[in-house]
Design a protein around this motif. Sequence first.
Motif, short mmCIF file in Angstrom:
data_model
loop_
_atom_site.label_atom_id
_atom_site.label_comp_id
_atom_site.label_asym_id
_atom_site.label_seq_id
_atom_site.Cartn_x
_atom_site.Cartn_y
_atom_site.Cartn_z
N PRO A 6 0.83 -1.20 0.00
CA PRO A 6 0.00 0.00 0.00
C PRO A 6 0.86 1.25 0.00
CG PRO A 6 -0.74 -1.58 1.66
CD PRO A 6 0.57 -2.06 1.14
N SER A 7 0.42 2.26 -0.73
CA SER A 7 1.20 3.48 -0.79
C SER A 7 1.15 4.22 0.53
CB SER A 7 0.64 4.38 -1.91
OG SER A 7 -0.70 4.71 -1.65
N ASP A 106 -6.85 -2.27 13.07
CA ASP A 106 -6.99 -2.81 11.72
C ASP A 106 -5.97 -2.17 10.81
OD1 ASP A 106 -8.05 -3.15 8.90
OD2 ASP A 106 -9.57 -4.26 10.00
N GLY A 107 -4.98 -2.94 10.39
CA GLY A 107 -4.01 -2.46 9.42
C GLY A 107 -3.25 -1.23 9.82
N LEU A 144 -6.77 6.71 15.81
CA LEU A 144 -5.44 7.12 15.39
C LEU A 144 -5.11 6.45 14.07
CD1 LEU A 144 -3.50 6.75 18.78
CD2 LEU A 144 -4.73 8.73 17.91
N VAL A 145 -4.80 7.26 13.07
CA VAL A 145 -4.44 6.78 11.74
C VAL A 145 -2.94 7.03 11.56
CG1 VAL A 145 -4.87 7.02 9.26
CG2 VAL A 145 -6.75 7.31 10.89
N PRO A 146 -2.16 6.05 11.13
CA PRO A 146 -0.70 6.19 11.16
C PRO A 146 -0.07 6.87 9.96
CG PRO A 146 -1.24 3.97 10.48
CD PRO A 146 -2.55 4.68 10.74
N VAL A 147 -0.89 7.50 9.10
CA VAL A 147 -0.35 8.20 7.93
C VAL A 147 -0.93 9.61 7.87
CG1 VAL A 147 -0.01 6.08 6.58
CG2 VAL A 147 -2.18 7.31 6.44
N SER A 205 -11.76 3.75 0.67
CA SER A 205 -10.35 4.08 0.49
C SER A 205 -9.51 3.14 1.35
CB SER A 205 -10.08 5.53 0.87
OG SER A 205 -10.24 5.72 2.27
N LEU A 206 -8.21 3.09 1.11
CA LEU A 206 -7.33 2.18 1.86
C LEU A 206 -7.44 2.42 3.36
CD1 LEU A 206 -5.04 0.09 2.02
CD2 LEU A 206 -3.43 1.99 1.77
#
Length: 225
Positions: A6-7, A106-107, A144-147, A205-206
């Motif tokens: 994944p980008s 999750d991911g 919390l989203v890591p990107v 979306s991803l």
Amino acid sequence: MTVPEPSGRPRAGLPPVRCLGRVEDGERLHSLLWRLGDGWRAVSSAVLGGGIGERAWVLNAQVAHGYRRVDPDRHMADLARRAGLCGPGVGLMTAADVRARGAARDGGVEAVATAGLGVRGWAASPAEGAAVALPAGTINIVALVPVPLTDAALVNAVATATEAKVQALLDAGFDCSGTPTDAVCVAAPSPRAGEEVHAFAGPRSLWGARLARAVHRAVRDAAGT
């Protein structure tokens, strides 16, 4: 066949959540604390630190049932100071016992939900809206989203988390879309030079799909199913 990665490489080491205790007006209450530190942005509907901006911490504080203070932002700021927090942060409140939280990953996305479901209903109602703050019952969601995400993607993430919350409530057998005082906070790393900033966080979306699944499981856990 080689499956492409994944980008946008996630950043390692999302901050853990801590549970704090305090005594207020003779009652033992608890809070959940995330110390984000520098380099994080958040979008939130919280009473303190709402909107979009750099945020160094997130505090989800339990308050007494029948909460009647008319200055919840000042109250939250006082609680943050008592917890040793400084700088800009997000302060949410709920009458639910935050120790009974639901959590899911999750991911690389992490979500925590606390659920007070005593006063619930449908968002679209013929009842006239109130001009003042309502008592804190509240489903609070912190994710919390890591990107890094653009401003638009942060707003999109709030919509995705809210959709996942409603889906979780229906799946859990509740005939409602939430409570009148639900709040959400989504935090993501601030962009760095040369780093990809993700422009989408919708449910297909991803990162939006991962966010939706994590929030769905966290809310179901918090709702007791």
